[in-house]
Design an enzyme around this catalytic site. Structure first.
Site, PDB file in Angstrom:
ATOM      1  N   GLY A  30       0.811  -1.209   0.000  1.00 28.21           N
ATOM      2  CA  GLY A  30       0.000   0.000   0.000  1.00 28.21           C
ATOM      3  C   GLY A  30       0.844   1.259   0.000  1.00 28.21           C
ATOM      4  N   GLY A  41     -16.437  -6.852 -35.754  1.00 30.95           N
ATOM      5  CA  GLY A  41     -17.516  -6.807 -34.760  1.00 30.95           C
ATOM      6  C   GLY A  41     -17.380  -7.907 -33.720  1.00 30.95           C
ATOM      7  N   ILE A  66      -5.407  -0.654  -3.883  1.00 32.14           N
ATOM      8  CA  ILE A  66      -4.422  -1.651  -3.455  1.00 32.14           C
ATOM      9  C   ILE A  66      -4.802  -3.047  -3.948  1.00 32.14           C
ATOM     10  CG2 ILE A  66      -3.147  -2.600  -1.488  1.00 32.14           C
ATOM     11  CD1 ILE A  66      -2.806   0.530  -2.191  1.00 32.14           C
ATOM     12  N   GLU A  69       1.966   0.949 -11.079  1.00 30.44           N
ATOM     13  CA  GLU A  69       3.410   1.003 -10.807  1.00 30.44           C
ATOM     14  C   GLU A  69       4.114   2.088 -11.628  1.00 30.44           C
ATOM     15  OE1 GLU A  69       5.535  -2.555  -9.971  1.00 30.44           O
ATOM     16  OE2 GLU A  69       3.674  -3.635  -9.608  1.00 30.44           O
TER      17      GLU A  69
HETATM   18  C1  LIG Z   1      -5.940  -1.853 -10.945  1.00 29.26           C
HETATM   19  C2  LIG Z   1      -4.958  -1.054 -10.153  1.00 29.26           C
HETATM   20  C3  LIG Z   1      -4.110  -1.682  -9.252  1.00 29.26           C
HETATM   21  C4  LIG Z   1      -3.225  -0.936  -8.466  1.00 29.26           C
HETATM   22  N1  LIG Z   1      -2.470  -1.581  -7.524  1.00 29.26           N
HETATM   23  C5  LIG Z   1      -1.747  -0.820  -6.640  1.00 29.26           C
HETATM   24  C6  LIG Z   1      -1.085  -1.444  -5.529  1.00 29.26           C
HETATM   25  O1  LIG Z   1      -1.127  -2.671  -5.352  1.00 29.26           O
HETATM   26  N2  LIG Z   1      -0.421  -0.648  -4.651  1.00 29.26           N
HETATM   27  C7  LIG Z   1      -0.347   0.707  -4.805  1.00 29.26           C
HETATM   28  O2  LIG Z   1       0.269   1.357  -3.954  1.00 29.26           O
HETATM   29  N3  LIG Z   1      -0.950   1.320  -5.863  1.00 29.26           N
HETATM   30  C8  LIG Z   1      -1.657   0.588  -6.771  1.00 29.26           C
HETATM   31  N4  LIG Z   1      -2.299   1.199  -7.823  1.00 29.26           N
HETATM   32  C9  LIG Z   1      -2.223   2.644  -7.950  1.00 29.26           C
HETATM   33  C10 LIG Z   1      -1.399   3.112  -9.141  1.00 29.26           C
HETATM   34  O3  LIG Z   1      -0.031   2.877  -8.904  1.00 29.26           O
HETATM   35  C11 LIG Z   1      -1.741   4.591  -9.356  1.00 29.26           C
HETATM   36  O4  LIG Z   1      -3.062   4.625  -9.856  1.00 29.26           O
HETATM   37  C12 LIG Z   1      -0.788   5.259 -10.323  1.00 29.26           C
HETATM   38  O5  LIG Z   1       0.495   5.360  -9.739  1.00 29.26           O
HETATM   39  C13 LIG Z   1      -1.260   6.652 -10.732  1.00 29.26           C
HETATM   40  O6  LIG Z   1      -1.661   7.421  -9.641  1.00 29.26           O
HETATM   41  P1  LIG Z   1      -3.102   8.156  -9.695  1.00 29.26           P
HETATM   42  O7  LIG Z   1      -4.105   7.125 -10.048  1.00 29.26           O
HETATM   43  O8  LIG Z   1      -3.288   8.895  -8.427  1.00 29.26           O
HETATM   44  O9  LIG Z   1      -3.007   9.162 -10.905  1.00 29.26           O
HETATM   45  P2  LIG Z   1      -2.333  10.636 -10.885  1.00 29.26           P
HETATM   46  O10 LIG Z   1      -1.003  10.573 -10.237  1.00 29.26           O
HETATM   47  O11 LIG Z   1      -3.329  11.600 -10.362  1.00 29.26           O
HETATM   48  O12 LIG Z   1      -2.129  10.868 -12.433  1.00 29.26           O
HETATM   49  C14 LIG Z   1      -3.156  11.349 -13.308  1.00 29.26           C
HETATM   50  C15 LIG Z   1      -2.504  11.700 -14.642  1.00 29.26           C
HETATM   51  O13 LIG Z   1      -1.527  12.743 -14.467  1.00 29.26           O
HETATM   52  C16 LIG Z   1      -0.276  12.322 -14.960  1.00 29.26           C
HETATM   53  N5  LIG Z   1       0.803  12.889 -14.156  1.00 29.26           N
HETATM   54  C17 LIG Z   1       0.904  12.938 -12.806  1.00 29.26           C
HETATM   55  N6  LIG Z   1       2.071  13.492 -12.440  1.00 29.26           N
HETATM   56  C18 LIG Z   1       2.721  13.801 -13.585  1.00 29.26           C
HETATM   57  C19 LIG Z   1       3.978  14.415 -13.873  1.00 29.26           C
HETATM   58  N7  LIG Z   1       4.819  14.807 -12.912  1.00 29.26           N
HETATM   59  N8  LIG Z   1       4.324  14.577 -15.171  1.00 29.26           N
HETATM   60  C20 LIG Z   1       3.495  14.156 -16.171  1.00 29.26           C
HETATM   61  N9  LIG Z   1       2.298  13.590 -15.942  1.00 29.26           N
HETATM   62  C21 LIG Z   1       1.922  13.408 -14.670  1.00 29.26           C
HETATM   63  C22 LIG Z   1      -0.306  10.792 -14.859  1.00 29.26           C
HETATM   64  O14 LIG Z   1       0.646  10.184 -15.709  1.00 29.26           O
HETATM   65  C23 LIG Z   1      -1.738  10.502 -15.244  1.00 29.26           C
HETATM   66  O15 LIG Z   1      -1.852  10.530 -16.640  1.00 29.26           O
HETATM   67  C24 LIG Z   1      -3.158   0.461  -8.637  1.00 29.26           C
HETATM   68  C25 LIG Z   1      -3.986   1.102  -9.579  1.00 29.26           C
HETATM   69  C26 LIG Z   1      -4.879   0.367 -10.312  1.00 29.26           C
HETATM   70  C27 LIG Z   1      -5.792   1.079 -11.277  1.00 29.26           C
END
Ligand SMILES: Cc1cc2nc3c(=O)[nH]c(=O)nc-3n(C[C@H](O)[C@H](O)[C@H](O)COP(=O)(O)OP(=O)(O)OC[C@H]3O[C@@H](n4cnc5c(N)ncnc54)[C@H](O)[C@@H]3O)c2cc1C
Length: 388
Positions: free
Chosen positions: A124, A345, A161, A368
């Site tokens: 997490g 389709g 998570i 990740e």
């Molecule tokens: C199915 C699934 C499983 C997951 N499993 C885990 C897990 O086990 N453990 C865990 O800790 N997390 C997990 N995650 C979380 C995942 O790692 C995050 O969703 C991801 O890192 C993006 O963070 P966010 O969703 O808050 O998007 P944001 O960080 O809000 O990003 C939104 C957009 O802005 C862009 N952006 C943000 N900052 C920048 C920057 N500096 N420069 C350019 N573009 C930027 C991003 O690329 C994206 O396009 C999971 C997510 C999903 C959907």
């Protein structure tokens, strides 16, 4: 230079492929439709030693290398993306931090049961307000004095998570103070699922990977003994960044597996589906889609294997791992999208599995570290500039 797999790696590849095709493929559809976590299949993988492939034998794992792990994740993902993500999150993100930063006693208590497949792990890091900016963690842990060094009391929450509600052990980050420069001091903690004050919240309703569980974690006066701090105080963030470097190899491998599944479905379809009195694969428009898919998949796999090989050599693999994850995930989205196009389709409906491959592949561009974050990591390494 030898680009052939060793006999052991080739054997592992065919063993995992055979198991996935014979025993797992028949149950994929029902689990995905019912959004049911595949507990029985995960238990079987554990029995076979596939929930701790790159973890040393004396830490409960199979004692194989990163390349073996990447090969296994690709083969699992080729049949079932959800299962690939479950195994990757458990191994890279659950077992990985314990292997990297755990004391001998922590490994014996927590890692051995996980790597030997008896307990599922989760990791997490992400929070509602801290995604790409993982250092923005708001979850806190405060130290309280008491017998045996006292305890840490965790408050806050995590989001998205993988393996939430299924894991027995959660590795989480929390803010334990501030550094001299005012930035957050982040430490890592081991939180067993039955710890009072810990609970799993809502599970996400996702675009794809329906049989994997993704959910919220809540910590409300969640008290763990000092024994459960993983690594030193303030080392949590550095550990997690190193873990993400390795995790990128497994997400890259999962992406390759999904792309390969798309190609494996598109080729026989293009050969047998006829329009205008001939197989659609004999039209250049379709044939060239297949050519591009095959070429990109080959290149993506090579990058993933190179990153794994560098890690196994003890060399710096962070740059290539980011490149592999970036390229393989985008190839995966392109290839799975192309497979739907080849099916016309029929690709858009659930009678064929290609629509699932596309929905599942999209996650590999997000989890990740999004593609944008991979580009930042790569560009910073190459340019040596602080790019924002
Ligand atoms: C199915 C699934 C499983 C997951 N499993 C885990 C897990 O086990 N453990 C865990 O800790 N997390 C997990 N995650 C979380 C995942 O790692 C995050 O969703 C991801 O890192 C993006 O963070 P966010 O969703 O808050 O998007 P944001 O960080 O809000 O990003 C939104 C957009 O802005 C862009 N952006 C943000 N900052 C920048 C920057 N500096 N420069 C350019 N573009 C930027 C991003 O690329 C994206 O396009 C999971 C997510 C999903 C959907």
């Amino acid at each position: 230079m030898d680009l052939d797999l060793s006999t052991e790696h080739a054997l592992l590849r065919s063993t995992v492929r055979d198991f996935m095709e014979r025993e797992v493929a028949p149950v994929v559809g029902a689990h995905e439709r019912e959004r049911r976590f595949p507990s029985e299949v995960v238990a079987r993988l554990g029995e076979m030693g596939w929930l701790g492939i790159p973890i040393p034998l004396d830490e409960g794992g199979a004692g194989l290398d990163t390349l073996a792990y990447a090969i296994a994740i690709e083969e699992i993902g080729r049949v079932w993306g959800s299962l690939g993500l479950i195994v990757a999150a458990h191994t890279s993100l659950g077992c990985g931090p314990l292997h990297l930063a755990g004391s001998a006693a922590q490994k014996a208590r927590f890692l051995v049961p996980m790597a030997s497949g008896r307990v599922l792990g989760a990791y997490g890091l992400t929070e509602p307000g801290a995604g790409s900016d993982a250092g923005g963690t708001r979850t806190t842990a405060r130290h309280e004095d008491g017998p045996d060094g006292g305890s840490w009391v965790i408050d806050g929450g995590k989001r998205f998570i993988t393996n939430a509600g299924q894991a027995g052990t959660y590795i989480v980050t929390a803010r334990t103070g501030s550094k001299d420069d005012g930035s957050a001091e982040i430490s890592a903690f081991i939180v067993p699922a039955d710890t009072p004050g810990f609970r799993v919240g809502r599970l996400e309703d996702k675009l794809g990977l329906h049989a994997s569980a993704t959910g919220e974690l809540f910590f409300d006066d969640c008290r763990v003994p000092v024994f459960n701090m993983l690594g030193g105080r303030g080392e949590g963030f550095r550990t997690f960044l190193r873990i993400l470097d390795g995790g990128r190899i497994s997400i890259g491998a999962l992406a390759v597996g999904l792309a390969q599944a798309a190609l494996d479905a598109a080729v026989p379809y293009a050969r047998t589906r006829e329009q205008f009195g001939r197989p659609i694969g004999s039209f250049q428009g379709v044939a060239f889609m297949i050519a591009d898919m095959a070429t990109e998949i080959e290149a993506a796999r090579s990058l993933v294997w190179k990153a794994a090989w560098l890690k196994d050599q003890g060399r710096d693999y962070a740059l290539v791992a980011a490149q592999a994850k970036l390229f393989a995930s985008e190839v995966s989205s392109r290839a799975t999208n192309a497979a739907i196009q080849v099916h016309g389709g029929y690709g858009y409906v659930t009678d064929f599995p290609v629509e699932r491959f596309m929905r599942d592949a999209k996650l590999t561009e997000i989890g990740e570290g999004t593609s944008e974050i991979q580009r930042l990591v790569i560009a910073r390494r190459i340019l040596g500039l602080k790019i924002v």
